[in-house]
Design a protein around this motif. Structure first.
Motif, PDB file in Angstrom:
ATOM      1  N   LEU A 222    -117.367 -59.772 -70.958  1.00  0.00           N
ATOM      2  CA  LEU A 222    -116.643 -58.585 -71.421  1.00  0.00           C
ATOM      3  C   LEU A 222    -116.389 -57.667 -70.218  1.00  0.00           C
ATOM      4  N   PRO A 223    -115.153 -57.619 -69.706  1.00  0.00           N
ATOM      5  CA  PRO A 223    -114.845 -56.808 -68.527  1.00  0.00           C
ATOM      6  C   PRO A 223    -114.412 -55.388 -68.920  1.00  0.00           C
ATOM      7  N   LEU A 224    -115.031 -54.402 -68.313  1.00  0.00           N
ATOM      8  CA  LEU A 224    -114.689 -53.002 -68.531  1.00  0.00           C
ATOM      9  C   LEU A 224    -114.156 -52.396 -67.242  1.00  0.00           C
ATOM     10  N   ALA A 225    -113.264 -51.440 -67.381  1.00  0.00           N
ATOM     11  CA  ALA A 225    -112.766 -50.692 -66.227  1.00  0.00           C
ATOM     12  C   ALA A 225    -112.902 -49.205 -66.509  1.00  0.00           C
ATOM     13  N   LYS A 226    -113.029 -48.438 -65.435  1.00  0.00           N
ATOM     14  CA  LYS A 226    -113.277 -47.002 -65.552  1.00  0.00           C
ATOM     15  C   LYS A 226    -111.975 -46.215 -65.413  1.00  0.00           C
ATOM     16  N   ARG A 227    -111.849 -45.217 -66.284  1.00  0.00           N
ATOM     17  CA  ARG A 227    -110.666 -44.347 -66.279  1.00  0.00           C
ATOM     18  C   ARG A 227    -111.161 -42.918 -66.438  1.00  0.00           C
ATOM     19  N   CYS A 228    -110.607 -41.992 -65.677  1.00  0.00           N
ATOM     20  CA  CYS A 228    -111.022 -40.588 -65.757  1.00  0.00           C
ATOM     21  C   CYS A 228    -109.844 -39.733 -66.198  1.00  0.00           C
ATOM     22  N   PHE A 229    -110.100 -38.848 -67.166  1.00  0.00           N
ATOM     23  CA  PHE A 229    -109.051 -37.968 -67.660  1.00  0.00           C
ATOM     24  C   PHE A 229    -109.672 -36.620 -67.996  1.00  0.00           C
ATOM     25  N   ARG A 230    -109.247 -35.594 -67.271  1.00  0.00           N
ATOM     26  CA  ARG A 230    -109.715 -34.224 -67.501  1.00  0.00           C
ATOM     27  C   ARG A 230    -111.230 -34.130 -67.524  1.00  0.00           C
ATOM     28  N   GLY A 231    -111.861 -34.776 -66.568  1.00  0.00           N
ATOM     29  CA  GLY A 231    -113.301 -34.682 -66.421  1.00  0.00           C
ATOM     30  C   GLY A 231    -114.109 -35.581 -67.327  1.00  0.00           C
ATOM     31  N   VAL A 232    -113.442 -36.342 -68.183  1.00  0.00           N
ATOM     32  CA  VAL A 232    -114.135 -37.256 -69.092  1.00  0.00           C
ATOM     33  C   VAL A 232    -113.952 -38.678 -68.583  1.00  0.00           C
ATOM     34  N   VAL A 233    -115.037 -39.441 -68.597  1.00  0.00           N
ATOM     35  CA  VAL A 233    -115.007 -40.830 -68.162  1.00  0.00           C
ATOM     36  C   VAL A 233    -114.800 -41.732 -69.373  1.00  0.00           C
ATOM     37  N   PHE A 234    -113.867 -42.659 -69.252  1.00  0.00           N
ATOM     38  CA  PHE A 234    -113.621 -43.656 -70.285  1.00  0.00           C
ATOM     39  C   PHE A 234    -113.907 -45.032 -69.697  1.00  0.00           C
ATOM     40  N   TRP A 235    -114.758 -45.786 -70.370  1.00  0.00           N
ATOM     41  CA  TRP A 235    -114.957 -47.188 -70.030  1.00  0.00           C
ATOM     42  C   TRP A 235    -114.214 -48.003 -71.069  1.00  0.00           C
ATOM     43  N   GLY A 236    -113.164 -48.687 -70.632  1.00  0.00           N
ATOM     44  CA  GLY A 236    -112.330 -49.425 -71.570  1.00  0.00           C
ATOM     45  C   GLY A 236    -112.196 -50.880 -71.183  1.00  0.00           C
ATOM     46  N   LEU A 237    -111.806 -51.690 -72.139  1.00  0.00           N
ATOM     47  CA  LEU A 237    -111.544 -53.093 -71.830  1.00  0.00           C
ATOM     48  C   LEU A 237    -110.525 -53.180 -70.706  1.00  0.00           C
ATOM     49  N   ALA A 238    -110.818 -54.022 -69.733  1.00  0.00           N
ATOM     50  CA  ALA A 238    -109.932 -54.183 -68.586  1.00  0.00           C
ATOM     51  C   ALA A 238    -108.833 -55.189 -68.913  1.00  0.00           C
ATOM     52  N   GLY A 239    -107.857 -55.265 -68.006  1.00  0.00           N
ATOM     53  CA  GLY A 239    -106.804 -56.260 -68.130  1.00  0.00           C
ATOM     54  C   GLY A 239    -105.468 -55.659 -68.510  1.00  0.00           C
ATOM     55  N   TYR A 240    -104.441 -56.452 -68.362  1.00  0.00           N
ATOM     56  CA  TYR A 240    -103.086 -56.026 -68.686  1.00  0.00           C
ATOM     57  C   TYR A 240    -102.989 -55.667 -70.163  1.00  0.00           C
ATOM     58  N   TYR A 241    -102.145 -54.720 -70.493  1.00  0.00           N
ATOM     59  CA  TYR A 241    -102.118 -54.180 -71.854  1.00  0.00           C
ATOM     60  C   TYR A 241    -101.389 -55.072 -72.855  1.00  0.00           C
ATOM     61  N   GLN A 242    -100.680 -56.083 -72.382  1.00  0.00           N
ATOM     62  CA  GLN A 242     -99.950 -56.957 -73.286  1.00  0.00           C
ATOM     63  C   GLN A 242    -100.261 -58.411 -72.943  1.00  0.00           C
ATOM     64  N   PRO A 243    -100.473 -59.266 -73.937  1.00  0.00           N
ATOM     65  CA  PRO A 243    -100.246 -59.048 -75.363  1.00  0.00           C
ATOM     66  C   PRO A 243    -101.340 -58.239 -76.065  1.00  0.00           C
ATOM     67  N   HIS A 244    -102.551 -58.199 -75.516  1.00  0.00           N
ATOM     68  CA  HIS A 244    -103.627 -57.390 -76.074  1.00  0.00           C
ATOM     69  C   HIS A 244    -104.760 -57.441 -75.083  1.00  0.00           C
ATOM     70  N   ARG A 245    -105.764 -56.642 -75.303  1.00  0.00           N
ATOM     71  CA  ARG A 245    -106.971 -56.713 -74.488  1.00  0.00           C
ATOM     72  C   ARG A 245    -108.062 -57.397 -75.301  1.00  0.00           C
ATOM     73  N   GLY A 246    -108.747 -58.318 -74.663  1.00  0.00           N
ATOM     74  CA  GLY A 246    -109.799 -59.051 -75.352  1.00  0.00           C
ATOM     75  C   GLY A 246    -110.882 -59.450 -74.381  1.00  0.00           C
ATOM     76  N   TYR A 247    -111.652 -60.433 -74.758  1.00  0.00           N
ATOM     77  CA  TYR A 247    -112.761 -60.861 -73.912  1.00  0.00           C
ATOM     78  C   TYR A 247    -113.120 -62.292 -74.273  1.00  0.00           C
ATOM     79  N   VAL A 248    -114.010 -62.903 -73.484  1.00  0.00           N
ATOM     80  CA  VAL A 248    -114.419 -64.291 -73.692  1.00  0.00           C
ATOM     81  C   VAL A 248    -115.711 -64.313 -74.497  1.00  0.00           C
ATOM     82  N   CYS A 249    -115.754 -65.171 -75.511  1.00  0.00           N
ATOM     83  CA  CYS A 249    -116.944 -65.282 -76.358  1.00  0.00           C
ATOM     84  C   CYS A 249    -116.962 -66.669 -76.981  1.00  0.00           C
ATOM     85  N   LEU A 250    -117.978 -67.468 -76.680  1.00  0.00           N
ATOM     86  CA  LEU A 250    -118.079 -68.801 -77.262  1.00  0.00           C
ATOM     87  C   LEU A 250    -118.280 -68.696 -78.765  1.00  0.00           C
TER      88      LEU A 250
END
Length: 405
Positions: free
Chosen positions: A104-132
């Motif tokens: 599960l890859p996360l990337a950091k984003r900052c907006f107005r002093g608030v930190v967001f940890w969100g799923l990484a990767g290109y926004y299309q077709p969707h963001r997901g992750y690997v899970c057996l």
């Protein structure tokens, strides 16, 4: 014991997420799962490519998009835009024998002093992750625990754009909702999918004969061929200069499409960073794994339209379709769609994910609305998060946040 600041009360998941495990089509086996967290800085993904490839080989077909370079290319070339910082965390789910079960890859984003940890990767077709899939219940529970435990007092967790069409994505959200009452859900647009893809070339030709719009599309191609030097090139394995020229042609079409006059549009290929991203991911992942299919229409030597797709197993994702408005009379969108549909019929593709957009347009090509694209927000632990959750439930504020995300 729960980490400091984590609300330990049991919370029922939202009604539309209940029963996700019951919807699974295979048995789910319990297993002890631990989560290891690796950090990356400066747009670099930790070097676990070999292990990632081994894990992905056992993952379901819809996850085959989420290869190492799907994320590595994005982190290197695009993860400094839109307040992304280039920092990331990689959550690795392992069994007792250290076998990798989920990524599960996360990337950091900052907006107005608030930190967001969100799923990484290109926004299309969707963001997901690997899970057996055979261990998905245990993996999703472990990921949910780790995500909530790592969350700081001024940090939000953000999953999106995200849909719950597949079991592991539903299960992760269900686990997060069950373990925390700080979740807000923002609906975006539904994904449009065509599932009546012909299963042979004979079936394709029969479909075209019985579909008036498709028959007209063939006549538009003949008209274009009468009017000038018309060519449609199918790119499957472009590399080096051929790949660079193809991407430049896609960018040239975008610059003369409707996107050029829409301030809210998001071109895929125009910026130098986007060009570098697509060259990287095509070279390192799409071409070696035979996932790429791009059609470009040329008229008198000029790129006039393109259709850019990625295929994983029996699923084809339409990433982008654009045409130069000077050539609108030839209905090039329809022409290239027919070329794509014939290739799907010959290659065993059974569904085409058309992304979001106008159903009235895509329904003519067999598209139907399916899972809703959403953003799931887990607000910070403690009083601030509980207040944010309450405010986000207030309709005017909810709409305002949705517009922003």
């Amino acid at each position: 014991m729960n980490p400091p600041g984590i609300d330990s009360r049991h919370v029922s998941p939202p009604s539309d997420l209940r029963g996700a495990a019951d919807a699974a089509d295979i048995p789910i086996h319990a297993t002890p799962v631990s989560v290891e967290i690796l950090e990356g800085h400066g747009g670099n993904l930790p070097d676990i490519e070999h292990e990632w490839v081994e894990c992905l080989q056992s993952a379901p077909e819809h996850q085959q998009l989420f290869g190492y370079h799907w994320y590595s290319a994005w982190l290197q070339h695009l993860a400094r835009e839109d307040e992304w910082t280039g920092e990331m965390r990689l959550l690795l789910a392992r069994d007792a024998g250290r076998r990798l079960l989920g990524i599960l890859p996360l990337a950091k984003r900052c907006f107005r002093g608030v930190v967001f940890w969100g799923l990484a990767g290109y926004y299309q077709p969707h963001r997901g992750y690997v899970c057996l899939q055979e261990q998905r219940a245990a993996v999703c529970a472990a990921f949910a625990r780790a995500l909530l435990k790592m969350q700081g007092l001024r940090e939000c967790l953000r999953l999106g754009p995200y849909d719950t069409a597949f079991p592991e994505r539903r299960l992760l959200v269900e686990e997060l909702a069950r373990r925390s009452r700080r979740m807000s859900v923002f609906n975006l647009e539904p994904t449009i999918v065509a599932r009546d893809v012909p299963q042979s070339l004979d079936a394709y030709h029969e479909l075209v004969r019985n579909h008036s719009s498709m028959r007209r599309a063939q006549s538009y191609q003949r008209r274009m061929e009468r009017d000038g030097d018309a060519e449609i090139r199918h790119y499957r394995r472009p590399l080096g200069e051929e790949l660079q020229r193809m991407l430049a042609d896609c960018a040239a079409v975008e610059e003369r499409s409707w996107l050029a006059s829409d301030a809210d549009a998001r071109p895929r290929f125009v910026s130098p960073a986007s060009q570098r991203y697509w060259e990287h991911v095509c070279t390192k992942q799409f071409v070696p794994r035979n996932q790429l299919n791009v059609w470009v229409a040329y008229f008198n030597g000029q790129p006039a339209a393109f259709r850019f797709t990625v295929t994983t197993g029996s699923i084809r994702y339409a990433i982008a379709n654009q045409y130069d408005q000077r050539f609108e009379r030839y209905r090039l969108g329809w022409i290239l769609y027919l070329h794509d549909l014939a290739d799907c019929a010959a290659g065993g593709v059974r569904s085409v994910d058309m992304g979001t957009g106008k159903l009235s347009y895509k329904a003519h090509r067999g598209g139907k609305e399916e899972a809703m694209n959403q953003v799931f927000m887990i607000w910070p632990p403690g009083p601030v998060g509980r207040l944010a959750t309450a405010l986000a439930a207030f309709a005017p504020i909810h709409r305002r946040i949705r517009r922003r995300i």
